[in-house]
Scaffold this motif. Structure first.
Motif, PDB file in Angstrom:
ATOM      1  N   HIS A 129      92.504 -30.296  -6.712  1.00  0.00           N
ATOM      2  CA  HIS A 129      91.533 -30.647  -5.675  1.00  0.00           C
ATOM      3  C   HIS A 129      91.550 -32.113  -5.258  1.00  0.00           C
ATOM      4  CE1 HIS A 129      89.694 -26.732  -5.507  1.00  0.00           C
ATOM      5  NE2 HIS A 129      89.420 -26.730  -6.790  1.00  0.00           N
ATOM      6  N   VAL A 130      92.446 -32.902  -5.829  1.00  0.00           N
ATOM      7  CA  VAL A 130      92.513 -34.321  -5.469  1.00  0.00           C
ATOM      8  C   VAL A 130      93.952 -34.705  -5.155  1.00  0.00           C
ATOM      9  CG1 VAL A 130      90.481 -35.007  -6.808  1.00  0.00           C
ATOM     10  CG2 VAL A 130      92.725 -35.053  -7.880  1.00  0.00           C
ATOM     11  N   GLU A 131      94.091 -35.777  -4.394  1.00  0.00           N
ATOM     12  CA  GLU A 131      95.409 -36.305  -4.074  1.00  0.00           C
ATOM     13  C   GLU A 131      95.654 -37.545  -4.918  1.00  0.00           C
ATOM     14  OE1 GLU A 131      95.988 -36.892   0.115  1.00  0.00           O
ATOM     15  OE2 GLU A 131      94.953 -35.037   0.599  1.00  0.00           O
ATOM     16  N   ASN A 132      96.905 -37.911  -5.064  1.00  0.00           N
ATOM     17  CA  ASN A 132      97.257 -39.092  -5.847  1.00  0.00           C
ATOM     18  C   ASN A 132      96.610 -40.335  -5.240  1.00  0.00           C
ATOM     19  OD1 ASN A 132      98.739 -40.020  -8.121  1.00  0.00           O
ATOM     20  ND2 ASN A 132     100.152 -41.022  -6.733  1.00  0.00           N
ATOM     21  N   GLY A 133      95.912 -41.110  -6.066  1.00  0.00           N
ATOM     22  CA  GLY A 133      95.271 -42.339  -5.613  1.00  0.00           C
ATOM     23  C   GLY A 133      93.908 -42.142  -4.972  1.00  0.00           C
ATOM     24  N   GLN A 134      93.371 -40.936  -5.029  1.00  0.00           N
ATOM     25  CA  GLN A 134      92.073 -40.636  -4.405  1.00  0.00           C
ATOM     26  C   GLN A 134      90.925 -41.074  -5.303  1.00  0.00           C
ATOM     27  OE1 GLN A 134      91.547 -36.531  -3.138  1.00  0.00           O
ATOM     28  NE2 GLN A 134      89.347 -36.663  -3.431  1.00  0.00           N
ATOM     29  N   PRO A 135      89.909 -41.755  -4.746  1.00  0.00           N
ATOM     30  CA  PRO A 135      88.712 -42.075  -5.539  1.00  0.00           C
ATOM     31  C   PRO A 135      87.981 -40.786  -5.912  1.00  0.00           C
ATOM     32  CG  PRO A 135      88.758 -43.336  -3.487  1.00  0.00           C
ATOM     33  CD  PRO A 135      89.840 -42.301  -3.401  1.00  0.00           C
ATOM     34  N   VAL A 136      87.462 -40.738  -7.136  1.00  0.00           N
ATOM     35  CA  VAL A 136      86.711 -39.565  -7.596  1.00  0.00           C
ATOM     36  C   VAL A 136      85.387 -40.008  -8.199  1.00  0.00           C
ATOM     37  CG1 VAL A 136      88.728 -38.096  -7.995  1.00  0.00           C
ATOM     38  CG2 VAL A 136      87.909 -39.550  -9.834  1.00  0.00           C
ATOM     39  N   GLU A 137      84.437 -39.104  -8.166  1.00  0.00           N
ATOM     40  CA  GLU A 137      83.103 -39.327  -8.731  1.00  0.00           C
ATOM     41  C   GLU A 137      82.980 -38.559 -10.043  1.00  0.00           C
ATOM     42  OE1 GLU A 137      80.699 -41.253  -7.474  1.00  0.00           O
ATOM     43  OE2 GLU A 137      81.866 -41.790  -5.705  1.00  0.00           O
ATOM     44  N   PHE A 138      82.008 -38.940 -10.843  1.00  0.00           N
ATOM     45  CA  PHE A 138      81.704 -38.231 -12.081  1.00  0.00           C
ATOM     46  C   PHE A 138      81.387 -36.769 -11.763  1.00  0.00           C
ATOM     47  CE2 PHE A 138      78.403 -36.599 -14.933  1.00  0.00           C
ATOM     48  CZ  PHE A 138      79.071 -36.675 -16.138  1.00  0.00           C
ATOM     49  N   GLY A 139      82.027 -35.842 -12.455  1.00  0.00           N
ATOM     50  CA  GLY A 139      81.757 -34.419 -12.273  1.00  0.00           C
ATOM     51  C   GLY A 139      82.500 -33.778 -11.121  1.00  0.00           C
ATOM     52  N   GLN A 140      83.207 -34.551 -10.314  1.00  0.00           N
ATOM     53  CA  GLN A 140      83.944 -34.005  -9.173  1.00  0.00           C
ATOM     54  C   GLN A 140      85.096 -33.139  -9.690  1.00  0.00           C
ATOM     55  OE1 GLN A 140      85.185 -36.899  -6.289  1.00  0.00           O
ATOM     56  NE2 GLN A 140      86.797 -35.602  -5.489  1.00  0.00           N
ATOM     57  N   PRO A 141      85.305 -31.968  -9.111  1.00  0.00           N
ATOM     58  CA  PRO A 141      86.411 -31.104  -9.559  1.00  0.00           C
ATOM     59  C   PRO A 141      87.776 -31.777  -9.332  1.00  0.00           C
ATOM     60  CG  PRO A 141      84.869 -29.899  -8.187  1.00  0.00           C
ATOM     61  CD  PRO A 141      84.499 -31.329  -8.079  1.00  0.00           C
ATOM     62  N   LEU A 142      88.594 -31.791 -10.385  1.00  0.00           N
ATOM     63  CA  LEU A 142      89.936 -32.343 -10.284  1.00  0.00           C
ATOM     64  C   LEU A 142      90.960 -31.241 -10.039  1.00  0.00           C
ATOM     65  CD1 LEU A 142      89.831 -34.892 -13.248  1.00  0.00           C
ATOM     66  CD2 LEU A 142      89.556 -35.368 -10.799  1.00  0.00           C
ATOM     67  N   LEU A 143      90.864 -30.177 -10.851  1.00  0.00           N
ATOM     68  CA  LEU A 143      91.791 -29.051 -10.689  1.00  0.00           C
ATOM     69  C   LEU A 143      91.192 -27.791 -11.279  1.00  0.00           C
ATOM     70  CD1 LEU A 143      93.155 -28.673 -13.713  1.00  0.00           C
ATOM     71  CD2 LEU A 143      94.590 -30.506 -12.935  1.00  0.00           C
ATOM     72  N   VAL A 144      91.856 -26.676 -11.020  1.00  0.00           N
ATOM     73  CA  VAL A 144      91.398 -25.383 -11.531  1.00  0.00           C
ATOM     74  C   VAL A 144      92.491 -24.842 -12.443  1.00  0.00           C
ATOM     75  CG1 VAL A 144      90.695 -23.031 -10.967  1.00  0.00           C
ATOM     76  CG2 VAL A 144      90.032 -24.916  -9.474  1.00  0.00           C
TER      77      VAL A 144
END
Length: 146
Positions: A129-144
């Motif tokens: 669910h994220v791209e390389n270098g993307q900012p993420v928040e606590f609890g944000q889904p990364l992958l399934v």
């Protein structure tokens, strides 16, 4: 709000959050813990984001949520997600790959520290669910993981 909770403190923390551009801020003293987070909108995540209150008492890190046919691995912190060990390198866990429990599936950089994200169990990567270098928040889904 509890009568023991200082509303001025909450407002000051919310102002500091806005002023610094951070995604979240946590304050703790004695038994009092306050976590203030900006709501996040992630276009790559299909499920609606939960409504975030401007001030919420911090809870323990949530366990990985279960989707219809897989387990969502959330970001354990605010930072920048990296799907590969370095630019141009192969991804740690591309869609369709099999992973073993404890294997690094992603890195989240926070405060100049690279934090490996281990697979919670053996499985197959269903979605990222994220791209390389993307900012993420606590609890944000990364992958399934299925």
């Amino acid at each position: 709000m509890s009568k023991d909770l200082d509303e001025a403190l909450v407002r000051k923390l919310a102002g500091l959050l806005e002023e610094t551009g951070l995604g979240e801020i946590e304050y703790a003293t004695g038994d009092l813990r306050i976590r203030i987070a900006k709501p996040t909108i992630n276009a790559t995540y299909a499920a609606p984001a939960p409504a975030a209150a401007p001030a919420a008492v911090a809870a323990a890190a949530p366990a990985a949520a279960v989707e219809e046919s897989g387990e969502v691995v959330p970001s354990p912190m605010v930072g920048t997600a990296y799907v590969a060990p370095e630019p141009g390198a192969a991804a740690f866990a591309p869609v369709g790959s099999n992973v073993r429990k404890g294997q690094t599936i992603m890195i989240v950089e926070a405060m100049k520290t690279m934090n490996p994200i281990p697979a919670p169990r053996d499985g197959k990567i269903k979605a990222v669910h994220v791209e390389n270098g993307q900012p993420v928040e606590f609890g944000q889904p990364l992958l399934v993981l299925e």
